[in-house]
Design an enzyme around this catalytic site. Structure first.
Site, PDB file in Angstrom:
ATOM      1  N   LYS A 173      -6.170  -8.332 -21.561  1.00  0.00           N
ATOM      2  CA  LYS A 173      -7.067  -8.129 -20.427  1.00  0.00           C
ATOM      3  C   LYS A 173      -7.838  -9.406 -20.104  1.00  0.00           C
ATOM      4  CE  LYS A 173      -9.294  -6.156 -17.106  1.00  0.00           C
ATOM      5  NZ  LYS A 173     -10.111  -4.941 -17.205  1.00  0.00           N
ATOM      6  N   LYS A 241     -18.759 -10.931 -16.473  1.00  0.00           N
ATOM      7  CA  LYS A 241     -18.789 -10.518 -17.876  1.00  0.00           C
ATOM      8  C   LYS A 241     -17.427 -10.703 -18.531  1.00  0.00           C
ATOM      9  CE  LYS A 241     -17.750  -6.493 -18.838  1.00  0.00           C
ATOM     10  NZ  LYS A 241     -16.556  -5.725 -19.271  1.00  0.00           N
TER      11      LYS A 241
END
Length: 298
Positions: A173, A241
């Site tokens: 990811k 983030k």
């Protein structure tokens, strides 16, 4: 209780449509969320409600979490009244949040002490993919646990890849978010360049889509940029983030992620300017501000 009894914690912009797709597939769902509105909405669709993550785990054979960041995931699993407090031996725990690989590995080890299996299974595809059940799902964990979870993954997504051991899904990811973030920034710069040079950016996008520069980002997010549609499918602050996770992981393994670091700083600047809740395609606004222009199609 069969594996069709599923707990789902985290009913935000991604979690709610994912939970709804599980309900549509006929699963018995037990839900929990910090805010009540989403819980009440899913309860009307047939979901059962739990007062805490601990209660969700106590009533479920499989628990899925979809939360914003590593601290949220750690609190929901390991905190007071957390999943680990209620999980029964043999339970399967699936975290589909995007968090640091090191945290995913730590939680998987903690789950093993409870005689539970745990998978990290972050997703790509945004709100649209969550709604249409076409998410890409990248999985870290043991093969037997992946096989057990596969019917649920197939309900939620289309491109499902077991990437490796615990934490591998989160590494995949991080790599995904690097490519997506850099491509959004590149598309932004290309279209703003066309605008400032007096060439219709819509036509530039059209011709680029027919050549080697073609990408899903240029297609979908390039259109968003032209339409000025920055309603969040995936918020800038969350992509910021994710890029912080990627650059930290790069530092851990000695991999320089220099371009990703620049894009992260662009997103940090956008958040500082009050744009953190916009869709990540709104990075184009940062380029526009510097170039003193704004995209106008036609």
């Amino acid at each position: 209780m069969s594996d069709s009894s599923i707990g789902f914690i985290g009913l935000g912009i991604m979690g709610k449509p994912m939970a709804r797709n599980l309900l549509k597939a006929g699963h018995s769902l037990i839900v929990h969320n910090r805010s009540r509105a989403a819980v009440e909405e899913l309860a009307k669709d047939g979901a059962q409600v739990a007062a805490s993550p601990e209660e969700v785990a106590a009533r479920s054979e499989i628990v899925i979490t979809m939360l914003p960041d590593s601290p949220d995931v750690e609190l929901v699993y390991a905190g007071e009244q957390g999943v680990f407090a209620g999980a029964r031996p043999g339970a399967l725990l699936i975290d589909m949040s995007t968090i640091a690989p090191a945290v995913a590995r730590k939680l998987a080890s903690a789950a093993a002490t409870k005689s539970c299996e745990m998978l990290d299974a972050p997703v790509s595809g945004g709100q649209a993919g969550a709604q249409s059940a076409t998410l890409s799902i990248m999985i870290g964990g043991k093969a037997a646990a992946v096989e057990r979870a596969m019917p649920l993954f197939q309900t939620l997504g289309k491109n499902i890849v077991h990437s490796g051991a615990a934490g591998a899904g989160q590494v995949a990811k991080a790599a995904n978010q690097v490519v997506v973030g850099i491509t959004i920034a590149a598309a932004s710069e290309a279209l703003v360049l066309a605008q400032k040079a007096g060439v219709d950016p819509a036509k530039v996008r059209q011709v680029l889509l027919g050549g080697f520069a073609q990408s899903r980002i240029l297609d979908a997010h390039g259109q968003r940029m032209l339409e000025r549609n920055f309603n969040p499918g995936f918020r800038i602050r969350l992509h910021e983030k994710d890029l912080k996770i990627a650059t930290a992981t790069g530092a851990e393994y000695g991999v320089p992620l220099m371009v990703a670091g620049i894009v992260q700083q662009m997103m940090t600047a956008m958040r500082s300017m009050g744009h953190g809740e916009l869709d990540h395609s709104a990075v184009v606004k940062f380029i526009e501000e510097l170039a003193k222009t704004e995209l106008k199609a036609g």
